[in-house]
Design an enzyme around this catalytic site. Structure first.
Site, PDB file in Angstrom:
ATOM      1  N   LYS A 167      32.624  36.944  32.371  1.00  0.00           N
ATOM      2  CA  LYS A 167      33.360  36.381  31.231  1.00  0.00           C
ATOM      3  C   LYS A 167      32.490  35.467  30.362  1.00  0.00           C
ATOM      4  O   LYS A 167      32.909  35.052  29.292  1.00  0.00           O
ATOM      5  CB  LYS A 167      34.583  35.594  31.729  1.00  0.00           C
ATOM      6  CG  LYS A 167      35.692  36.480  32.285  1.00  0.00           C
ATOM      7  CD  LYS A 167      36.912  35.697  32.734  1.00  0.00           C
ATOM      8  CE  LYS A 167      36.740  35.046  34.085  1.00  0.00           C
ATOM      9  NZ  LYS A 167      36.483  35.962  35.210  1.00  0.00           N
ATOM     10  N   GLN A 177      44.554  32.455  46.680  1.00  0.00           N
ATOM     11  CA  GLN A 177      43.886  33.692  47.032  1.00  0.00           C
ATOM     12  C   GLN A 177      42.729  33.986  46.067  1.00  0.00           C
ATOM     13  O   GLN A 177      42.881  33.791  44.866  1.00  0.00           O
ATOM     14  CB  GLN A 177      44.887  34.854  46.965  1.00  0.00           C
ATOM     15  CG  GLN A 177      45.988  34.786  47.988  1.00  0.00           C
ATOM     16  CD  GLN A 177      45.450  35.051  49.402  1.00  0.00           C
ATOM     17  OE1 GLN A 177      44.480  35.766  49.593  1.00  0.00           O
ATOM     18  NE2 GLN A 177      46.091  34.438  50.362  1.00  0.00           N
ATOM     19  N   TYR A 201      38.753  38.848  45.338  1.00  0.00           N
ATOM     20  CA  TYR A 201      38.186  39.819  46.286  1.00  0.00           C
ATOM     21  C   TYR A 201      37.721  39.059  47.521  1.00  0.00           C
ATOM     22  O   TYR A 201      37.432  37.855  47.453  1.00  0.00           O
ATOM     23  CB  TYR A 201      37.046  40.639  45.654  1.00  0.00           C
ATOM     24  CG  TYR A 201      35.910  39.807  45.102  1.00  0.00           C
ATOM     25  CD1 TYR A 201      35.960  39.287  43.812  1.00  0.00           C
ATOM     26  CD2 TYR A 201      34.779  39.530  45.878  1.00  0.00           C
ATOM     27  CE1 TYR A 201      34.932  38.512  43.314  1.00  0.00           C
ATOM     28  CE2 TYR A 201      33.742  38.757  45.384  1.00  0.00           C
ATOM     29  CZ  TYR A 201      33.826  38.250  44.102  1.00  0.00           C
ATOM     30  OH  TYR A 201      32.805  37.473  43.610  1.00  0.00           O
ATOM     31  N   HIS A 233      32.908  33.819  47.807  1.00  0.00           N
ATOM     32  CA  HIS A 233      32.203  33.511  46.565  1.00  0.00           C
ATOM     33  C   HIS A 233      32.712  32.192  46.003  1.00  0.00           C
ATOM     34  O   HIS A 233      33.795  31.724  46.362  1.00  0.00           O
ATOM     35  CB  HIS A 233      32.376  34.648  45.554  1.00  0.00           C
ATOM     36  CG  HIS A 233      33.804  34.935  45.197  1.00  0.00           C
ATOM     37  ND1 HIS A 233      34.663  35.599  46.052  1.00  0.00           N
ATOM     38  CD2 HIS A 233      34.541  34.646  44.097  1.00  0.00           C
ATOM     39  CE1 HIS A 233      35.852  35.706  45.484  1.00  0.00           C
ATOM     40  NE2 HIS A 233      35.810  35.129  44.299  1.00  0.00           N
ATOM     41  N   ILE A 234      31.902  31.599  45.137  1.00  0.00           N
ATOM     42  CA  ILE A 234      32.180  30.260  44.618  1.00  0.00           C
ATOM     43  C   ILE A 234      31.979  30.278  43.107  1.00  0.00           C
ATOM     44  O   ILE A 234      31.020  30.873  42.611  1.00  0.00           O
ATOM     45  CB  ILE A 234      31.235  29.227  45.293  1.00  0.00           C
ATOM     46  CG1 ILE A 234      31.452  29.232  46.814  1.00  0.00           C
ATOM     47  CG2 ILE A 234      31.450  27.826  44.716  1.00  0.00           C
ATOM     48  CD1 ILE A 234      30.468  28.368  47.591  1.00  0.00           C
TER      49      ILE A 234
END
Lengths: 217, 217
Positions: B67, B130, B133, B137-138
Site C-alpha cells: 500500500k 486476527q 495471514y 509478521h509485523i
C-alpha cells in the site's frame, strides 16, 4: 498553530513514579471541578443517561460526551464518570477495582442497547492513557465511529482487556507494566519526560515541509 | 457489496483452542506461498529493505507494504516477515521468542531512521490479531499515518507492549489472555464463532438505513 510533532513514549513504572505521578499531583483540582459538579447533580443533570449510586465503590454516572449530537447512532459517544474520587488513571487500577469495572461494563452493556438499540458487541468501551483529566472515566462509542475519538493503540485500552489483565494475568498489572503512548511536544508532560530532540532532528523538523517526500532513486 | 456489520469478539484461550486454531490449521498453505517466495528471494527481491539472515531463529525480511508508494514519508508502511515458519500469530508467542521480537525492534529502529529519516519514536510497530495471514509478521508505519492501516484497539497490538507483557508480566501471557477484536460478519471465522444474531437484531439490520438516527424526543 502548526501541527505539533508527536513521539512514542515508553512509561515504565519508574518513570511513572518519578515524573508522571508528580505531574498529576501538580495539576490544579479546579480542572476536574466540572466532574464533581456532574457527579453531585449540580450540572449536566438533565443530560444524565444513567446514575448508579447504589454503592459509592462501584457507582458511576453515564452521560453523553459533549462531541455527540445525541441523535446519530453511528457516532454514539458516552462517558462514564465513576463516583469514587481516588482513582486518577489506569495506573491506579488494581484487583480491588474489579467490582467497579465489571459493574460499569455490565450496566453499560445493558442500558445502551435498551436505550439506543446499539448492541453490546457493537460498542467500544475504552480508557485513555494519558487521559485528558485525572478523574477516572471510561469512553463508550459505537464501533462504527472510527474517525472521531482516539481509539488507536498507544492511547486507548479496551475495558475488557483491562479487566482480563487484572483478573486473569496479574492483579498489579497496571503498576508493573510499561505503558506506551503517543505524546505531542506541546503536552505539559513532554518536557518533563525529557525526550531528547537531537540537533539533527530539530533541523529536519524545521525543514520538514521540504523533506516529506523521498527523492526518486 | 454493502458494508458488513462488525462485532466485538472475546477470544478466550478455550475458544482459541476449540475454534480458532482448527480454523487456522484449515487455511490452505497456498495462502502464504507468497511469503515463502519473498523469504527465499524468488519474489520481491528488488523491494527488500533489509534481509537479516544471520540466525534463522531471529532473522527476518523487511520490505515495503504494497500500500506504500515508497516515497511519501507520512504514509511510510513497511512489513516484517520473520524467517521462521512455526509462528502463526500473536497467540503462539512465548518467552522463547523474545530474542526474535527484540531483534526486529532494534534493527527496524536503527534501519528506518537511517534510510528514511523517520525517527524511531515516530514509528508505530504493531501486530494484528486476527492477522490477514498466518505467517508471523509485523507492521511498521509512520505515526503520522493514521487513516490507512488499522491501528485501533481491538485489532492491533504494539510490539513494545507485546515484548513487555512477555518479558515483565508473564511468559505465557498470549496463551492465557483473552484477545478482543472486531470481526466482520463475512469473515470465515465469524460463523465458526457462533456469534448469536437474534431475530430482532437481524430485523434491525435489514432496516438499518431507516434507523440510524434517533427520533427527537
Amino acid at each position: 498553530m502548526s501541527p505539533q510533532n508527536r513521539h512514542m513514549i515508553a512509561e515504565t513504572p519508574e518513570i511513572y513514579k518519578m515524573v508522571v505521578e508528580p505531574y498529576i499531583k501538580s495539576t490544579p483540582a479546579s480542572r476536574i471541578q466540572w466532574v464533581y459538579n456532574a457527579l453531585e447533580g449540580t450540572a449536566e443533570a438533565e443530560r444524565v443517561v444513567l446514575r448508579d449510586e447504589a454503592d459509592v465503590e462501584t457507582g458511576f454516572v453515564l452521560l453523553p460526551d459533549s462531541k455527540w449530537d445525541c441523535k446519530t447512532l453511528d457516532t454514539l459517544y458516552l462517558q462514564v464518570l465513576v463516583l469514587r474520587r481516588d482513582i486518577r488513571s489506569l495506573r491506579d487500577l488494581t484487583r480491588s477495582h474489579l467490582p467497579l469495572l465489571r459493574n460499569v461494563r455490565d450496566r453499560v452493556c445493558a442500558v445502551v442497547p435498551a436505550k439506543y438499540g446499539v448492541q453490546a458487541d457493537e460498542l467500544r468501551i475504552f480508557i485513555h492513557y494519558q487521559p485528558s483529566y485525572y478523574h477516572f472515566h471510561i469512553h463508550v462509542t459505537s464501533m462504527r465511529y472510527i474517525a472521531g475519538p482516539n481509539i488507536s493503540i498507544g492511547q486507548s485500552h479496551l475495558l475488557d482487556t483491562v479487566i482480563d489483565n487484572i483478573e486473569h494475568i496479574a492483579g498489579d498489572y497496571y503498576q508493573r507494566c510499561t505503558l506506551h503512548y503517543v505524546l505531542g511536544e506541546r503536552h505539559p508532560l513532554f518536557e518533563r519526560l525529557g525526550v531528547p530532540l537531537s540537533a539533527e532532528k530539530r533541523e529536519s523538523e524545521e525543514t520538514a515541509e521540504g523533506k516529506n517526500m523521498l527523492g526518486d532513486k
